[in-house]
Design a protein around this motif. Structure first.
Motif, PDB file in Angstrom:
ATOM      1  N   LYS A  67       0.835  -1.210   0.000  1.00 26.71           N
ATOM      2  CA  LYS A  67       0.000   0.000   0.000  1.00 26.71           C
ATOM      3  C   LYS A  67       0.864   1.252   0.000  1.00 26.71           C
ATOM      4  O   LYS A  67       0.570   2.230  -0.717  1.00 26.71           O
ATOM      5  CB  LYS A  67      -0.898  -0.008   1.242  1.00 26.71           C
ATOM      6  CG  LYS A  67      -1.915   1.136   1.282  1.00 26.71           C
ATOM      7  CD  LYS A  67      -2.988   0.948   0.232  1.00 26.71           C
ATOM      8  CE  LYS A  67      -4.070   2.012   0.339  1.00 26.71           C
ATOM      9  NZ  LYS A  67      -5.081   1.885  -0.739  1.00 26.71           N
ATOM     10  N   ILE A  68       1.939   1.235   0.770  1.00 20.18           N
ATOM     11  CA  ILE A  68       2.845   2.386   0.806  1.00 20.18           C
ATOM     12  C   ILE A  68       3.476   2.598  -0.568  1.00 20.18           C
ATOM     13  O   ILE A  68       3.572   3.728  -1.063  1.00 20.18           O
ATOM     14  CB  ILE A  68       3.924   2.169   1.882  1.00 20.18           C
ATOM     15  CG1 ILE A  68       3.298   2.213   3.277  1.00 20.18           C
ATOM     16  CG2 ILE A  68       5.026   3.209   1.769  1.00 20.18           C
ATOM     17  CD1 ILE A  68       4.230   1.774   4.383  1.00 20.18           C
ATOM     18  N   THR A  69       3.912   1.505  -1.191  1.00 17.43           N
ATOM     19  CA  THR A  69       4.563   1.609  -2.507  1.00 17.43           C
ATOM     20  C   THR A  69       3.593   2.119  -3.572  1.00 17.43           C
ATOM     21  O   THR A  69       3.980   2.901  -4.446  1.00 17.43           O
ATOM     22  CB  THR A  69       5.117   0.240  -2.917  1.00 17.43           C
ATOM     23  OG1 THR A  69       6.025  -0.227  -1.908  1.00 17.43           O
ATOM     24  CG2 THR A  69       5.842   0.320  -4.246  1.00 17.43           C
ATOM     25  N   ALA A  70       2.329   1.677  -3.473  1.00 15.42           N
ATOM     26  CA  ALA A  70       1.357   1.984  -4.527  1.00 15.42           C
ATOM     27  C   ALA A  70       0.592   3.279  -4.286  1.00 15.42           C
ATOM     28  O   ALA A  70      -0.284   3.622  -5.078  1.00 15.42           O
ATOM     29  CB  ALA A  70       0.353   0.827  -4.643  1.00 15.42           C
ATOM     30  N   SER A  71       0.898   4.004  -3.199  1.00 13.85           N
ATOM     31  CA  SER A  71       0.105   5.209  -2.871  1.00 13.85           C
ATOM     32  C   SER A  71       0.981   6.444  -2.732  1.00 13.85           C
ATOM     33  O   SER A  71       0.987   7.099  -1.671  1.00 13.85           O
ATOM     34  CB  SER A  71      -0.683   4.972  -1.575  1.00 13.85           C
ATOM     35  OG  SER A  71      -1.434   3.792  -1.630  1.00 13.85           O
ATOM     36  N   PRO A  72       1.740   6.800  -3.768  1.00 21.67           N
ATOM     37  CA  PRO A  72       2.612   7.979  -3.629  1.00 21.67           C
ATOM     38  C   PRO A  72       1.845   9.287  -3.526  1.00 21.67           C
ATOM     39  O   PRO A  72       2.373  10.273  -3.003  1.00 21.67           O
ATOM     40  CB  PRO A  72       3.458   7.927  -4.908  1.00 21.67           C
ATOM     41  CG  PRO A  72       2.613   7.180  -5.894  1.00 21.67           C
ATOM     42  CD  PRO A  72       1.845   6.177  -5.096  1.00 21.67           C
ATOM     43  N   ALA A  73       0.594   9.315  -4.001  1.00 23.95           N
ATOM     44  CA  ALA A  73      -0.162  10.574  -4.025  1.00 23.95           C
ATOM     45  C   ALA A  73      -0.911  10.826  -2.717  1.00 23.95           C
ATOM     46  O   ALA A  73      -1.376  11.944  -2.477  1.00 23.95           O
ATOM     47  CB  ALA A  73      -1.152  10.560  -5.192  1.00 23.95           C
ATOM     48  N   GLN A  86      -1.479  11.637   1.111  1.00 20.09           N
ATOM     49  CA  GLN A  86      -0.737  12.337   2.154  1.00 20.09           C
ATOM     50  C   GLN A  86      -0.348  11.375   3.273  1.00 20.09           C
ATOM     51  O   GLN A  86      -1.047  10.398   3.551  1.00 20.09           O
ATOM     52  CB  GLN A  86      -1.583  13.481   2.734  1.00 20.09           C
ATOM     53  CG  GLN A  86      -1.876  14.597   1.747  1.00 20.09           C
ATOM     54  CD  GLN A  86      -0.617  15.361   1.360  1.00 20.09           C
ATOM     55  OE1 GLN A  86       0.289  15.549   2.167  1.00 20.09           O
ATOM     56  NE2 GLN A  86      -0.563  15.793   0.103  1.00 20.09           N
ATOM     57  N   ASP A  87       0.749  11.705   3.946  1.00 22.20           N
ATOM     58  CA  ASP A  87       1.263  10.823   4.987  1.00 22.20           C
ATOM     59  C   ASP A  87       0.252  10.580   6.097  1.00 22.20           C
ATOM     60  O   ASP A  87       0.045   9.448   6.542  1.00 22.20           O
ATOM     61  CB  ASP A  87       2.552  11.404   5.585  1.00 22.20           C
ATOM     62  CG  ASP A  87       3.704  11.352   4.604  1.00 22.20           C
ATOM     63  OD1 ASP A  87       3.646  10.528   3.677  1.00 22.20           O
ATOM     64  OD2 ASP A  87       4.658  12.135   4.769  1.00 22.20           O
ATOM     65  N   SER A  88      -0.397  11.621   6.561  1.00 22.38           N
ATOM     66  CA  SER A  88      -1.355  11.466   7.667  1.00 22.38           C
ATOM     67  C   SER A  88      -2.545  10.619   7.258  1.00 22.38           C
ATOM     68  O   SER A  88      -3.018   9.770   8.021  1.00 22.38           O
ATOM     69  CB  SER A  88      -1.816  12.838   8.145  1.00 22.38           C
ATOM     70  OG  SER A  88      -2.380  13.581   7.059  1.00 22.38           O
ATOM     71  N   ALA A  89      -3.046  10.824   6.033  1.00 24.41           N
ATOM     72  CA  ALA A  89      -4.190  10.040   5.559  1.00 24.41           C
ATOM     73  C   ALA A  89      -3.798   8.585   5.368  1.00 24.41           C
ATOM     74  O   ALA A  89      -4.549   7.671   5.739  1.00 24.41           O
ATOM     75  CB  ALA A  89      -4.721  10.629   4.248  1.00 24.41           C
ATOM     76  N   LEU A  90      -2.604   8.366   4.807  1.00 21.08           N
ATOM     77  CA  LEU A  90      -2.154   6.990   4.600  1.00 21.08           C
ATOM     78  C   LEU A  90      -1.914   6.293   5.932  1.00 21.08           C
ATOM     79  O   LEU A  90      -2.178   5.088   6.074  1.00 21.08           O
ATOM     80  CB  LEU A  90      -0.879   6.993   3.755  1.00 21.08           C
ATOM     81  CG  LEU A  90      -0.312   5.628   3.369  1.00 21.08           C
ATOM     82  CD1 LEU A  90      -1.360   4.772   2.664  1.00 21.08           C
ATOM     83  CD2 LEU A  90       0.919   5.789   2.473  1.00 21.08           C
ATOM     84  N   LEU A  91      -1.423   7.033   6.924  1.00 22.51           N
ATOM     85  CA  LEU A  91      -1.206   6.445   8.247  1.00 22.51           C
ATOM     86  C   LEU A  91      -2.516   5.933   8.832  1.00 22.51           C
ATOM     87  O   LEU A  91      -2.564   4.837   9.400  1.00 22.51           O
ATOM     88  CB  LEU A  91      -0.572   7.483   9.176  1.00 22.51           C
ATOM     89  CG  LEU A  91      -0.323   7.007  10.608  1.00 22.51           C
ATOM     90  CD1 LEU A  91       0.729   5.897  10.628  1.00 22.51           C
ATOM     91  CD2 LEU A  91       0.103   8.163  11.500  1.00 22.51           C
ATOM     92  N   GLU A  92      -3.584   6.704   8.694  1.00 21.69           N
ATOM     93  CA  GLU A  92      -4.892   6.268   9.221  1.00 21.69           C
ATOM     94  C   GLU A  92      -5.356   4.996   8.528  1.00 21.69           C
ATOM     95  O   GLU A  92      -5.884   4.082   9.165  1.00 21.69           O
ATOM     96  CB  GLU A  92      -5.920   7.380   9.029  1.00 21.69           C
ATOM     97  CG  GLU A  92      -5.698   8.587   9.932  1.00 21.69           C
ATOM     98  CD  GLU A  92      -6.808   9.617   9.770  1.00 21.69           C
ATOM     99  OE1 GLU A  92      -7.843   9.287   9.160  1.00 21.69           O
ATOM    100  OE2 GLU A  92      -6.630  10.748  10.248  1.00 21.69           O
ATOM    101  N   ILE A  93      -5.149   4.931   7.211  1.00 13.49           N
ATOM    102  CA  ILE A  93      -5.550   3.729   6.462  1.00 13.49           C
ATOM    103  C   ILE A  93      -4.759   2.523   6.953  1.00 13.49           C
ATOM    104  O   ILE A  93      -5.324   1.440   7.175  1.00 13.49           O
ATOM    105  CB  ILE A  93      -5.316   3.950   4.948  1.00 13.49           C
ATOM    106  CG1 ILE A  93      -6.223   5.064   4.426  1.00 13.49           C
ATOM    107  CG2 ILE A  93      -5.559   2.648   4.176  1.00 13.49           C
ATOM    108  CD1 ILE A  93      -5.927   5.483   2.998  1.00 13.49           C
TER     109      ILE A  93
END
Length: 842
Positions: free
Chosen positions: A481-487, A489-496
């Protein structure tokens, strides 16, 4: 009717039934096997295709640039990549047991790809000789490969996990072999790969340490295939015969003469009971040890993909599975079968029709009911058709209702397995495993293959369903998920991520954070690692992402001194000294650990730390410690050059102590010490005797007098303000030591000694010079002192007279005991006792 329709799909080969099941209709569009090089992984694995550059083909609407295409077994596209690798044409391509695609080009360079068509490991070369001669062909097994050069040399990679090419023995041939096969190392006596070369009328068995001739006169062989267990070799001879021979060529198992002497394009084992031969005319011939062969005709090219229990048949339009019909399935569905399982299956049909014949069937098999239930369960496991699985399990469940002793876990376990198999057989997933393949592969490996193909949801559900730890699935998903989600934001991705990571207790947040850091998302990595509960994992990662302050805080909070030291050493190497000092000075535990370490190993650095933090007295104590080390140096006692540095260290110590009001005593002591060392050093230089340094002031004075250097002795006295009373003691004893009695007497007459004549008396007695002592004892003013002195030199009468003058009864008694062995002395004391009336004392 059902059994007739099922058995009608079977083919009889002697006394064994075979079935060919259509598993998938291929979804890959215009892929033509005749135009492509194909590599299909075993255990229902992916299929790799690349356009064959040795053939002239029509390009349709596709690009002229070749592509590496990867599909699942249902033909669903997984990935693609432009094939522009240098090194010449593609010579060999195959999947390893770990589902890594190995591609070998003509100059011996080996490329490895994952299922996403990404280079997953560095390329490597088969060596200089392969590069110079060129590779002609490759043969693969499990995790290894052998390749043959144009110079007929054979090279081997035993394990792609540690790709170290080695050369096998020179077969000594001058033309390319007619056919090549390998025996997997796990089935050889030596544990190393054995290569079989069809040469002339025999086979050469090539190993690392030798070459053997086998089967002389049996060949020539046009094609060879080794069985799954490494025991048998299927060969096609030049005159159109199929021979099955033991791999040591000790026995021919069976022989079959084919209608055509043309060698087949492909030859493969189908389990261990039959051999498949495929010709360009698109005829597939299955030959068994007895009876007539079975022939299948195709109107399109196919590829044979051997499996442990059959062969997958890949064509342009479909994926089929050819296997021997399992015994449990035969016992139920064979036409006219009256075995218990067939009657139980028939009883279910009658029960569904509400026919009383269901009860009759159950009565007939009552004694074998458990066996019938087990057979139905086993047959359900071998089915690919879901409705037939369900019917067989219903039959087993129906019979189990009348068989209380049958273990329930067999039925439940089969239901679990079938749910897993049906899930992964779906064309979206495309892993058509049979139950035998699944048991051999194991569930954890299957889950690993699912997550590698990014089927995380299915892998998670299977893990939960089979009560396996889902950590590996969730971790892989998080990293993907980290590799495939460069767009994002860090905070939003952290919640996911946290929303899913909380499903698995004990998961390593540090490992996921490390992946985020490697992906260039350092801020996200710092946010993730903050959730890692284990400091031993958290702290090293914080250091790697340059969060030193946070790492130090976490290490201190953990109370683990080893972790604190790890952070300290890391910061120590990276930061300037002043920044490092500022960082640790604010944290008492880190500061104290640093000081403890530096006291033993980093004195100079510790001095810098104390100076930067204003702890001058601690620097002074360190300097003192250094001076003590110099004092213990063997060279320091021999005079010389080391005294200078010692003195300078002590002088520096004095200056530092003088800066603080609390250390006046230490400052004065250091000053005196330095002054004494300088004076002693000068004395050693002038006398050329290394006997002064590190002695006390009193010893220095005494030594000077003994050496006759009275001037220097007086200088020491003056420098260190030695009292006159102490001076008399020191000089008296020094003169007595050299037995200069005249000088001693002269010294006693210079003036009245400030402390009396006791030093002179003691010096003479100590030197055992009675005559000299008598000169000074009478000058003692105290009767007690005179009495004791006379007693010490054995003059009883004088001692008694002095004691009587002192009128001290305790002294008188003590002297009598001292001189008790002297009869004359005892008589004197008795007389005095009567005279002085001391009877009460005794």
């Amino acid at each position: 009717m059902t059994s007739v329709s099922v058995a009608g799909e079977w083919q009889l080969l002697y006394n064994r039934f075979y079935r060919k099941l259509t598993i998938y209709t291929m979804q890959w569009g215009r892929i033509d096997l005749s135009r492509h090089r194909i590599a299909a992984a075993p255990f229902g694995g992916p299929v790799a295709a690349i356009r064959d550059d040795s053939k002239i083909v029509q390009l349709y609407a596709e690009s002229a640039r070749r592509k590496l295409l990867i599909f699942n077994a249902a033909g669903r596209a997984l990935a693609s990549a432009i094939w522009d690798r240098p090194g010449g044409r593609l010579v060999g391509m195959a999947w390893t047991d770990d589902q890594v695609l190995v591609c070998v080009v003509q100059d011996g360079t080996v490329y490895r790809y994952n299922v996403h068509a990404e280079l997953c490991a560095p390329q490597f070369s088969m060596g200089k000789e392969c590069f110079e001669q060129g590779v002609v062909d490759c043969v693969f097994w499990g995790n290894g490969m052998v390749c043959i050069t144009e110079g007929f040399l054979i090279f081997c990679v035993p394990d792609f996990k540690n790709p170290v090419p080695c050369r096998l023995s020179d077969p000594g041939i001058d033309e390319y072999p007619l056919c090549v096969a390998v025996i997997d190392p796990q089935y050889t006596m030596s544990g190393n790969v054995e290569v079989l070369l069809g040469v002339g009328d025999h086979v050469l068995l090539v190993e690392e340490d030798g070459v053997q001739q086998l089967g002389v006169g049996v060949g020539p062989f046009q094609k060879m295939a080794v069985s799954q267990n490494g025991k048998y070799l299927a060969t096609f001879t030049h005159d159109g015969r199929l021979l099955v021979i033991l791999t040591d060529f000790s026995k021919i198992i069976f022989e079959y003469t084919c209608e055509s002497a043309l060698p087949p394009e492909q030859i493969s084992w189908c389990g261990l009971d039959s051999v498949l031969l495929y010709w360009d005319e698109r005829e597939l011939l299955m030959v068994g040890p007895h009876g007539h062969p079975v022939s299948y005709l195709y109107d399109e090219p196919i590829r044979l993909i051997p499996e442990c229990d059959g062969v997958r048949l890949l064509s342009n339009s479909s994926m089929e599975f050819l296997q021997r019909v399992p015994d449990s399935t035969v016992s139920i569905f064979q036409v006219g079968s009256t075995l218990p399982a067939a009657l139980l299956y028939d009883a279910l049909e009658h029960f569904d029709r509400c026919s009383s014949k269901a009860d009759e069937n159950l009565r007939l098999i009552r004694s074998s009911l458990a066996e019938a239930v087990e057979t139905c369960i086993d047959a359900a496991g071998h089915e690919f058709d879901v409705s037939r699985q369900r019917t067989l399990l219903r039959a087993a469940s129906y019979g189990r209702a009348f068989c209380s002793q049958f273990p329930r876990d067999h039925f439940q376990e089969m239901c679990k397995i079938l749910r897993v198999l049906n899930a992964v057989r779906n064309h979206e997933i495309g892993i058509p495993l049979s139950i035998q393949q699944y048991k051999l592969l194991t569930a954890p490996v299957l889950i690993g293959r699912l997550i590698n193909a990014n089927h995380h949801l299915v892998a998670l559900r299977i893990s939960e369903y089979l009560n396996l730890n889902p950590e590996v699935v969730i971790m892989h998903w998080a990293c993907a998920k980290i590799t495939a989600s460069p767009a994002i934001q860090d905070s939003a991705l952290l919640e996911i991520l946290l929303d899913k990571l909380k499903l698995c207790k004990g998961i390593s947040y540090a490992a996921i954070a490390a992946h985020a850091d490697n992906s260039g998302r350092r801020k996200l990595a710092a946010m993730i690692v903050d959730h890692e509960p284990h400091s031993s994992k958290q702290v090293p990662l914080l250091l790697s992402i340059e969060e030193e302050d946070s790492a130090l805080v976490k290490a201190i909070e953990s109370g683990d001194t080893d972790l604190v030291y790890l952070v300290l050493f890391h910061i120590w190497q990276k930061k300037p000294a002043l920044d490092f000092f500022g960082t640790i000075n604010a944290r008492p535990l880190a500061r104290d650990l640093f000081i403890s370490y530096s006291r033993y190993y980093k004195h100079e650095f510790l001095k810098d730390f104390f100076l930067s933090t204003g702890r001058l007295q601690d620097v002074a104590f360190l300097l003192l410690k250094e001076s003590w080390k110099l004092e213990k140096n063997p060279m320091a006692s021999k005079g010389s050059p080391l005294h200078g540095p010692r003195i300078r260290l002590i002088e520096q110590t004095q200056k530092l102590f003088s800066e603080t009001k609390e250390h006046n005593f230490e400052s004065k002591a250091a000053e005196e010490h330095a002054k004494l060392l300088r004076l002693q050093h000068d004395l050693e230089v002038s006398t050329k005797q290394a006997i002064f340094v590190d002695s006390s002031i009193s010893d220095t004075i005494r030594t000077c007098i003994v050496l006759g250097n009275h001037r220097e002795a007086m200088r020491v006295r003056t420098e260190f303000k030695v009292s006159e009373k102490r001076w008399y003691w020191l000089k008296a004893f020094a003169l007595a030591t050299v037995r200069d009695w005249d000088a001693l007497e002269k010294f006693s007459k210079e003036k009245r000694p400030p402390g009396g004549y006791k030093p002179f008396v003691e010096a003479c007695i100590d030197a055992d010079e009675k005559a000299e002592a008598i000169k000074y004892i009478p000058k003692l003013t105290e009767p007690r002192e005179r009495s004791e002195a006379y007693a010490r030199i054995g003059m009883a009468k004088e001692a008694a007279d002095a004691a009587s003058q002192a009128k001290d009864s305790e002294l008188f008694g003590r002297l009598k005991l001292t001189l008790a062995q002297n009869a004359a002395a005892s008589s004197i004391f008795d007389t005095l006792r009567d005279r002085l009336s001391f009877q009460g004392v005794y």
